[in-house]
Write a protein that holds these residues in place. Structure first.
Motif, PDB file in Angstrom:
ATOM      1  N   HIS A 119       1.025  -1.219   0.016  1.00  0.00           N
ATOM      2  CA  HIS A 119       0.115   0.027  -0.059  1.00  0.00           C
ATOM      3  C   HIS A 119       0.771   1.257  -0.097  1.00  0.00           C
ATOM      4  N   THR A 120       0.197   2.267   0.034  1.00  0.00           N
ATOM      5  CA  THR A 120       0.986   3.719  -0.209  1.00  0.00           C
ATOM      6  C   THR A 120       0.798   4.590   1.183  1.00  0.00           C
ATOM      7  N   ALA A 121       0.037   4.207   2.235  1.00  0.00           N
ATOM      8  CA  ALA A 121      -0.142   4.840   3.295  1.00  0.00           C
ATOM      9  C   ALA A 121       1.369   4.915   3.990  1.00  0.00           C
ATOM     10  N   VAL A 122       1.867   6.067   4.113  1.00  0.00           N
ATOM     11  CA  VAL A 122       3.267   6.426   4.775  1.00  0.00           C
ATOM     12  C   VAL A 122       3.274   5.691   6.130  1.00  0.00           C
ATOM     13  N   ILE A 123       4.600   4.916   6.331  1.00  0.00           N
ATOM     14  CA  ILE A 123       5.116   4.441   7.524  1.00  0.00           C
ATOM     15  C   ILE A 123       6.229   4.529   7.725  1.00  0.00           C
ATOM     16  N   THR A 157       4.599  -3.822   8.468  1.00  0.00           N
ATOM     17  CA  THR A 157       5.769  -4.342   8.909  1.00  0.00           C
ATOM     18  C   THR A 157       7.033  -3.990   8.215  1.00  0.00           C
ATOM     19  N   LEU A 158       6.798  -3.537   7.034  1.00  0.00           N
ATOM     20  CA  LEU A 158       7.866  -3.431   6.139  1.00  0.00           C
ATOM     21  C   LEU A 158       7.947  -1.854   5.325  1.00  0.00           C
ATOM     22  N   SER A 159       8.808  -1.552   5.015  1.00  0.00           N
ATOM     23  CA  SER A 159       8.820  -0.331   4.193  1.00  0.00           C
ATOM     24  C   SER A 159      10.265  -0.449   3.084  1.00  0.00           C
ATOM     25  N   ASN A 196      12.429   2.653  -2.528  1.00  0.00           N
ATOM     26  CA  ASN A 196      11.074   2.968  -3.482  1.00  0.00           C
ATOM     27  C   ASN A 196      10.201   3.879  -2.648  1.00  0.00           C
ATOM     28  N   HIS A 197       9.701   4.856  -3.559  1.00  0.00           N
ATOM     29  CA  HIS A 197       8.844   5.783  -2.696  1.00  0.00           C
ATOM     30  C   HIS A 197       7.644   5.204  -2.895  1.00  0.00           C
ATOM     31  N   ASP A 198       6.853   5.533  -1.705  1.00  0.00           N
ATOM     32  CA  ASP A 198       5.286   4.856  -1.452  1.00  0.00           C
ATOM     33  C   ASP A 198       5.214   3.356  -1.659  1.00  0.00           C
ATOM     34  N   LEU A 199       6.241   2.628  -0.890  1.00  0.00           N
ATOM     35  CA  LEU A 199       6.102   1.147  -1.194  1.00  0.00           C
ATOM     36  C   LEU A 199       6.030   0.535   0.187  1.00  0.00           C
ATOM     37  N   TYR A 200       4.989   0.265   0.868  1.00  0.00           N
ATOM     38  CA  TYR A 200       4.725  -0.337   2.031  1.00  0.00           C
ATOM     39  C   TYR A 200       4.195  -1.573   2.321  1.00  0.00           C
ATOM     40  N   VAL A 201       4.253  -2.453   3.226  1.00  0.00           N
ATOM     41  CA  VAL A 201       3.910  -3.578   3.282  1.00  0.00           C
ATOM     42  C   VAL A 201       3.363  -4.185   4.514  1.00  0.00           C
TER      43      VAL A 201
END
Length: 410
Positions: free
Chosen positions: A195-199, A221-223, A227-232
């Motif tokens: 997703h793209t919600a910043v963490i 759990t992971l960013s 890569n910009h705006d790539l969160y897991v």
């Protein structure tokens, strides 16, 4: 003559009619999201910190590597109920190296020593028990969604990334890019929510909400820093599976028969892995207790990468040292030295052959298992091929798993 139903309607009207149901007060979703998301803090157990500090000091490694062992790990978590019990769910990497966690509800309410009852190394999920007492009444519980995330769906990431040393809550909005994301290097059968919600790092373990609801789609759990705006996030279905296992771990802690069966199974896994010569795989390393990985991990790192010169002074392989220092910059010394703790067992196999497969059950000391609370460990002897050599293994129940805490040569 009027139809009978007219009379009934007139009678109802005369009596004032049925009362309209009272609408419940509106829920402030954003406030509930904040209250359900809490701060989790841990430091490695005292014996783990001591073992690493001593081992690093006695080795040829730089002393400042020991600083990462003593650091406090901070992340987020959230409240869930399962089987009538209240838990905090977070990432395993937030609580790794510790059997206790500090759970901070807000600036005023803190549980100092909550038990980490289960940790899943593979999916990076941990479960913390909220003890009985007044704190349970203050918990704002959310629920795991029964409807998986969909591509393009709007989401919100909730967590406490902090600002410096100060607590700071943040809720960020984004979109599901891929509900079946494959993390590079991980198993192809394991899918995550991209997703793209910043963490930020302090968001680790916090919930990923379906937008403007209290439905949890997964655990952030992971960013990917490159890569910009790539969160897991770990999907809700996996979180539910880990919660179920946490319940089973609670039964394990109180049932001697279950404890024995689980220990024999874990020991068999270890024997099978060390019988395959080569570098220790990730699955085997997860069986190790941090207390074992501490001294042996550093010692065996030195054995591989430290050479003695003509004046008998240690010379560390510069490239190997740089690789190690790069790996532990985040403070996780334990994780990157774990594999080296297995070297001695692998060397035994290379020299004298594989252990006997039935040794785990036959060599288990039952009185240790019966008196686990007092002893704290269970011994198990494994014999190597030919019966000319053996190792005595010591196991401890940690975070819902049997972990190898020591092994002694005859």
């Amino acid at each position: 003559m009027r139809p009978k139903h007219f009379v009934v309607l007139a009678l109802i009207a005369a009596c004032g009619g049925p009362k309209a149901p009272v609408a419940p007060p509106p829920v402030d979703v954003a406030q509930e999201q904040r209250l359900s998301t809490i701060r989790v803090e841990t430091t490695p157990d005292t014996e783990v910190k001591k073992a690493y500090a001593e081992a690093i000091t006695e080795s040829a490694l730089p002393d400042d590597l020991a600083d990462g062992v003593d650091s406090t790990s901070q992340g987020s978590g959230f409240f869930l109920k399962a089987n009538g019990k209240l838990y905090v769910v977070t990432n395993h990497h937030v609580v790794g190296g510790s059997r206790k966690a500090k759970v901070r509800f807000d600036e005023h309410t803190v549980i100092e020593d909550a038990d980490v009852v289960y940790a899943d190394d593979h999916f990076d999920v941990a479960v913390i028990a909220v003890p009985e007492g007044p704190s349970q009444t203050l918990a704002h519980v959310v629920s795991l969604t029964q409807r998986p995330a969909g591509a393009g769906e709007q989401v919100e990431a909730s967590g406490w990334p902090g600002v410096g040393d100060e607590l700071s809550y943040r809720l960020t909005a984004g979109t599901i890019s891929d509900p079946n994301f494959l993390v590079p290097g991980e198993s192809k059968s394991d899918r995550y929510v991209q997703h793209t919600a910043v963490i930020d790092p302090g968001n680790s373990g916090g919930p990923l909400f379906r937008k403007t609801t209290l439905e949890v789609l997964g655990i952030n759990t992971l960013s990917f820093t490159d890569n910009h705006d790539l969160y897991v996030a770990v999907p809700s279905a996996i979180v539910q599976t880990v919660l179920d296992r946490a319940g089973a771990a609670d039964k394990l802690a109180h049932d001697p028969a279950l404890r024995r069966a689980a220990l024999v199974s874990t020991c068999h896994d270890l024997v099978q892995e060390i019988s395959n010569t080569g570098d220790p795989p990730k699955e085997t390393v997860a069986i190790l207790s941090d207390e074992l990985a501490a001294p042996l991990g550093v010692v065996n790192w030195e054995a591989r990468h430290v050479k003695r010169s003509h004046d008998d002074k240690p010379r560390v392989d510069a490239d190997a040292l740089k690789d190690l220092e790069d790996e532990v910059k985040g403070g996780d010394v334990i994780e990157h030295l774990r594999p080296y703790a297995m070297n001695e067992l692998y060397e035994d196999v290379r020299k004298i052959g594989a252990p006997k497969p039935d040794g785990c059950e036959q060599g288990l000391v039952q009185k240790d298992l019966d008196n686990l609370t007092d002893r704290g460990f269970v011994r198990c002897r494994i014999d190597f091929a030919g019966g000319k050599a053996f190792r005595t293994l010591k196991w401890r129940l940690e975070q819902g798993h049997w972990r190898l805490m020591a092994f002694d040569a005859p």
